[in-house]
Design a protein around this motif. Sequence first.
Motif, PDB file in Angstrom:
ATOM      1  N   GLU A 192      -6.288   2.082  -4.426  1.00  0.00           N
ATOM      2  CA  GLU A 192      -6.955   2.017  -3.122  1.00  0.00           C
ATOM      3  C   GLU A 192      -8.374   2.521  -3.375  1.00  0.00           C
ATOM      4  O   GLU A 192      -8.593   3.723  -3.541  1.00  0.00           O
ATOM      5  CB  GLU A 192      -6.219   2.907  -2.115  1.00  0.00           C
TER       6      GLU A 192
ATOM      7  N   HIS B 236      -5.629  -0.601   5.874  1.00  0.00           N
ATOM      8  CA  HIS B 236      -5.371  -0.138   7.257  1.00  0.00           C
ATOM      9  C   HIS B 236      -6.543  -0.336   8.213  1.00  0.00           C
ATOM     10  O   HIS B 236      -7.156   0.631   8.675  1.00  0.00           O
ATOM     11  CB  HIS B 236      -4.892   1.315   7.271  1.00  0.00           C
TER      12      HIS B 236
ATOM     13  N   ASP C  24       1.735   2.772   3.283  1.00  0.00           N
ATOM     14  CA  ASP C  24       0.742   3.819   2.966  1.00  0.00           C
ATOM     15  C   ASP C  24       1.449   5.178   2.903  1.00  0.00           C
ATOM     16  O   ASP C  24       0.882   6.195   3.278  1.00  0.00           O
ATOM     17  CB  ASP C  24      -0.377   3.828   4.009  1.00  0.00           C
TER      18      ASP C  24
ATOM     19  N   HIS D  47       0.854  -1.205   0.000  1.00  0.00           N
ATOM     20  CA  HIS D  47       0.000   0.000   0.000  1.00  0.00           C
ATOM     21  C   HIS D  47       0.884   1.248   0.000  1.00  0.00           C
ATOM     22  O   HIS D  47       1.564   1.533   0.986  1.00  0.00           O
ATOM     23  CB  HIS D  47      -0.894  -0.042   1.255  1.00  0.00           C
TER      24      HIS D  47
ATOM     25  N   HIS E 161      -5.252   6.561  -4.801  1.00  0.00           N
ATOM     26  CA  HIS E 161      -6.671   6.592  -4.415  1.00  0.00           C
ATOM     27  C   HIS E 161      -7.574   6.552  -5.630  1.00  0.00           C
ATOM     28  O   HIS E 161      -7.339   7.250  -6.615  1.00  0.00           O
ATOM     29  CB  HIS E 161      -6.982   7.891  -3.655  1.00  0.00           C
TER      30      HIS E 161
ATOM     31  N   HIS F 235       1.551   5.392  -2.006  1.00  0.00           N
ATOM     32  CA  HIS F 235       1.119   6.469  -2.915  1.00  0.00           C
ATOM     33  C   HIS F 235       2.359   7.076  -3.561  1.00  0.00           C
ATOM     34  O   HIS F 235       2.588   8.273  -3.516  1.00  0.00           O
ATOM     35  CB  HIS F 235       0.264   7.487  -2.150  1.00  0.00           C
TER      36      HIS F 235
ATOM     37  N   HIS G 178       2.909   8.599   1.643  1.00  0.00           N
ATOM     38  CA  HIS G 178       2.377   9.615   0.728  1.00  0.00           C
ATOM     39  C   HIS G 178       3.440  10.637   0.315  1.00  0.00           C
ATOM     40  O   HIS G 178       3.270  11.346  -0.662  1.00  0.00           O
ATOM     41  CB  HIS G 178       1.246  10.409   1.401  1.00  0.00           C
TER      42      HIS G 178
HETATM   43 FE   LIG Z   1      -3.571   4.899   1.265  1.00  0.00          FE
END
Ligand SMILES: [Fe+2]
Length: 228
Positions: A83, A139, A193, A8, A45, A10, A195
């Motif tokens: 996601e 998550h 996750d 996961h 996303h 970005h 970013h």
């Molecule tokens: Fe995410």
Amino acid sequence: MSSLTDIHSHILPFMDDGADSVEMSIHMLEIMKEQGVERVVATPHFYPHKEKNVKSFLEKRQNSYEKLMSSDPPISDILLGAEVSVEKDISDLENINLLAIQNTDLFLFELQYKSFSDWMLEEIDNISTAYKLTSVIAHIHRYIPFYTKPDFEKVLQSDSVFQVNAEAFGNFRESHFVKKLIKNDFPLAFGSDSHNLSDRKPNWSLLKKKLNQSEIDKAMALFESHLK
Ligand SMILES: [Fe+2]
């Protein structure tokens, strides 16, 4: 010791609130590499109400991926995914199955940060059943403020893999919750996750500090069992 896959992230540039330049993507991947990550699933996303359609999202994602790959990223084993935010009627969306993680039967769903409703699991189940996919709930620990115990029981009884962010191990309540999932042998997948390079940067070191190698290996083996 199995190799690490970040399920996961970005990292794709210009897609969402993640990396906003190719330089940032490269730098994030450098940090991941230093932390021992060898394969990254890029999961920008996908908010159904914001996107024109799945195909145009996939075109945008492909362009972003090509820009990144032409800059010779430090990790080149990048699988494309998304996601996907669980909204009403998403299971009716044309081509929704194409958002599954490349070369796997896994599909990453993000639940909304609000009270739980049964329709959310129904949408997930409709997609998983119709396209023979395995749902991965992003998550799982981030819904603690919104879900009651019975809500969590329903979600945890769904036939899903539960994804955990490394950041969970920096929070007492979330870490306790995740440790219970590990103890009870729930199927887990790990991700950063990440970013950016500031407040949400790749943080595998935290996860590696807090878990045993065997606990990490188990999740990695589970991911690999879903590779085609
Ligand atoms: Fe995410």
